[in-house]
Write a protein that holds these residues in place. Sequence first.
Motif, short mmCIF file in Angstrom:
data_model
loop_
_atom_site.label_atom_id
_atom_site.label_comp_id
_atom_site.label_asym_id
_atom_site.label_seq_id
_atom_site.Cartn_x
_atom_site.Cartn_y
_atom_site.Cartn_z
N VAL A 108 -1.90 6.25 4.11
CA VAL A 108 -2.77 4.90 4.26
C VAL A 108 -1.93 4.13 5.43
CG1 VAL A 108 -3.37 2.95 3.28
CG2 VAL A 108 -3.66 5.05 2.03
N ASN A 109 -2.50 3.74 6.10
CA ASN A 109 -2.01 2.98 7.31
C ASN A 109 -0.89 3.57 8.13
OD1 ASN A 109 -3.69 0.55 6.62
ND2 ASN A 109 -2.14 -0.41 5.52
N LEU A 110 -0.99 4.63 8.64
CA LEU A 110 -0.10 5.53 9.52
C LEU A 110 -0.40 5.60 10.85
CD1 LEU A 110 0.02 8.87 7.53
CD2 LEU A 110 1.27 6.81 7.20
N GLU A 111 -1.88 4.92 11.30
CA GLU A 111 -2.16 4.66 12.75
C GLU A 111 -1.37 3.74 13.17
OE1 GLU A 111 -4.42 6.62 14.39
OE2 GLU A 111 -4.91 7.96 12.45
N PRO A 112 -1.09 3.71 14.51
CA PRO A 112 -0.27 2.74 15.50
C PRO A 112 -0.75 1.39 15.19
CG PRO A 112 -0.55 4.79 16.58
CD PRO A 112 -1.21 5.00 15.26
N GLU A 113 -2.15 1.25 15.17
CA GLU A 113 -2.60 -0.22 15.37
C GLU A 113 -2.35 -0.92 13.78
OE1 GLU A 113 -6.13 2.68 14.85
OE2 GLU A 113 -4.52 2.60 15.91
N HIS A 169 2.09 3.11 4.40
CA HIS A 169 2.73 2.02 4.83
C HIS A 169 2.24 0.85 4.44
CE1 HIS A 169 4.16 4.63 8.64
NE2 HIS A 169 4.72 5.14 7.37
N ASN A 170 3.19 -0.32 4.33
CA ASN A 170 2.90 -1.64 4.03
C ASN A 170 1.95 -2.02 2.96
OD1 ASN A 170 3.82 -1.83 6.86
ND2 ASN A 170 1.97 -1.42 7.80
N ILE A 171 2.69 -1.62 1.83
CA ILE A 171 2.06 -2.03 0.39
C ILE A 171 2.90 -2.86 -0.33
CG2 ILE A 171 0.79 -0.99 -1.95
CD1 ILE A 171 0.22 1.49 0.32
#
Length: 646
Positions: free
Chosen positions: A536-541, A566-568
């Motif tokens: 989850v949330n691995l894309e650069p954006e 990322h970012n949880i």
Amino acid sequence: MKTTKTYSLILCCCFFFLACSSDNEVIEDPVVVPPPGVEEPISDAPCKFNLNGDLPVNGVMVIDCILDLDGKTIELPENFKFDFDGGIITNGTLKFNGGYIDGRLLNSKLKIEGSTKLKNPAYQFLPSRWEIVQGKTTQENALRNKKILEDNFEMAQALKAESFSIGAMDAYFYIAEEYVEGNYYPTLEAINVPSNFTLIMSNDTHIRTFPNSSSKYSLLAVHDAENITIKGGNLYGDRDEHNYAGGGTHEWGHVLALRSAVNVVIDGVRAVNGAGDGIDINSIGFTHTPEGYKPSNNIIIKNCILDSNRRNNLTVSDGRDIRIENNQFLNASINTAHSTGIAPGFGIDIEAERERGDDGELIYDEMARDIQIVNNIERGGRKGAFLVFIGYDILIEGNQTENSIGYSFGNGIKIRKNKITAVGSDKTEGTAILAGRTANSETIYNNDISENEIIGYNVGINVKNRDTKVYKNVITDFTTAIFPSQLENSEIYSNTLNSSRKDSRGIFVFMTSVNNITLRDNDITVTSNPIKFASVNLEPEAQNWKVTVTKNTTRSPVHNLITMSHNIDVIDNHFFQSFEIYDSKSIELSKNRIDTNRDGIHLKNTNLSIGIKDNHINIDPTKECIIVQSTTNDGEVLISNNTCVQ
């Protein structure tokens, strides 16, 4: 009781009626009107009088015999009236100047001219009086049947009927393209119900499409008309007798079509076996050309049965202010022994059309909005129960379905208080609510999925796009309860998720990016991961995107899991199992209570920027509260102020 007489002529004389008849008897009892659709026997005795003599103004003639006008036109005096008493008037024309005629005297061999009205404004259509050919018949007779019925609609209107009733009738009507010279318009060539009209049919009324080869047709239609009620009756398409040999999909053969229909109620109608849809709602013109656009609006579809129509049971492609309530949607688009169901295949499909212009802006050819789908039952459909493919401000509430409910493109869509129960293995492998598309979220937003009960589906809710709330749903017996994907600015909260199915998960976020998502106050009981984030949330954006997991209660023999994500932030939850983190970045676990007989928190493989603080962890004495594998650098983990009880 009345005695038999040839005719009675009643003259109004001051304060009393003078009855004149062949036996000079006074009429004492009113004529008793039979129940709707019951045809009274007609006398076979010819009348012993004619209408060639002088008739009085304000006279009333009671007909109890066969009155043959001998092909003549009879000009009646002012306010002359005809009552029915078992007779009939035939073979000629009555030209009225006021007065009335009993509707039971009307028939195919009597023409009415001038100005008059029906004695009883509730007109009963009696098929035998009009030479309707019933049962299996020829194309010619079926076409004639159509003309007879439409002509009767027009006649009843002209005679100021307030309603038009059909009782026992079983007849075919030919409405296909082959007989029309020039352009063919299905709703114009259908049996058309005119404006300001109430059509009432009984359970014994059967109106059937004569088998044809037209790729498009409509059996019964409201075309550019208003203020109409259609109640009861059985309407049949020609699905299993249709000739599909001409090529193409032949998916536009509709049983009942509402085209630019305004202020219309469809109540208790049964529409079955259409080669296309059971009911189709659309409009004349396009929304982007207002001068020619006539939207259907203020329509109620209630208490109907729509069954086994080949495409959808009901389609709305253009219309607004539509309420669809207390209907049964059965076997939509199923395959039969003689025809195969065709896409889309839903009980209800809201499918307005739009496209993008050369400048990239959306062009709305059709608009479907302000539609309520309430308290219906759906069973046995081939593809799904209710779909909003393209629609706006749609309420789907209080329905009971076996098949899925969902939307593709739209906003202001509310799916709430429905009960969706999987029946059969194909359903248990499917998804109950499909909310959104893997597509640009420009027009997919501000939607609401709440208070639904979902039983037995593989996936309870699959939700995408943005500005969506998923709350107070009760989902049981699933593999995955809620599956968020490509979701932004949304909340998933106060749901109850309970499954004893093997490897069941509560909320599963997998191989996607999500932003500003809150998962809160959910109660989850499953056999595998209650909450799982994977890739989850691995894309650069998505490097600054955020997910918050808070105030949830989870129960399972298996740990909660964040892996390769990322970012949880996981804050202030109560977990009755351990929490594991693999190969992840920017994860915070704080203020959680963890009660488990395994290790409390376990970091495996390589993790970056992890915070573990202010948690209360109760574990088995043989286990550890927090384990960080050496593959994660100590500087990447901040551990502070946690309470460990062993």
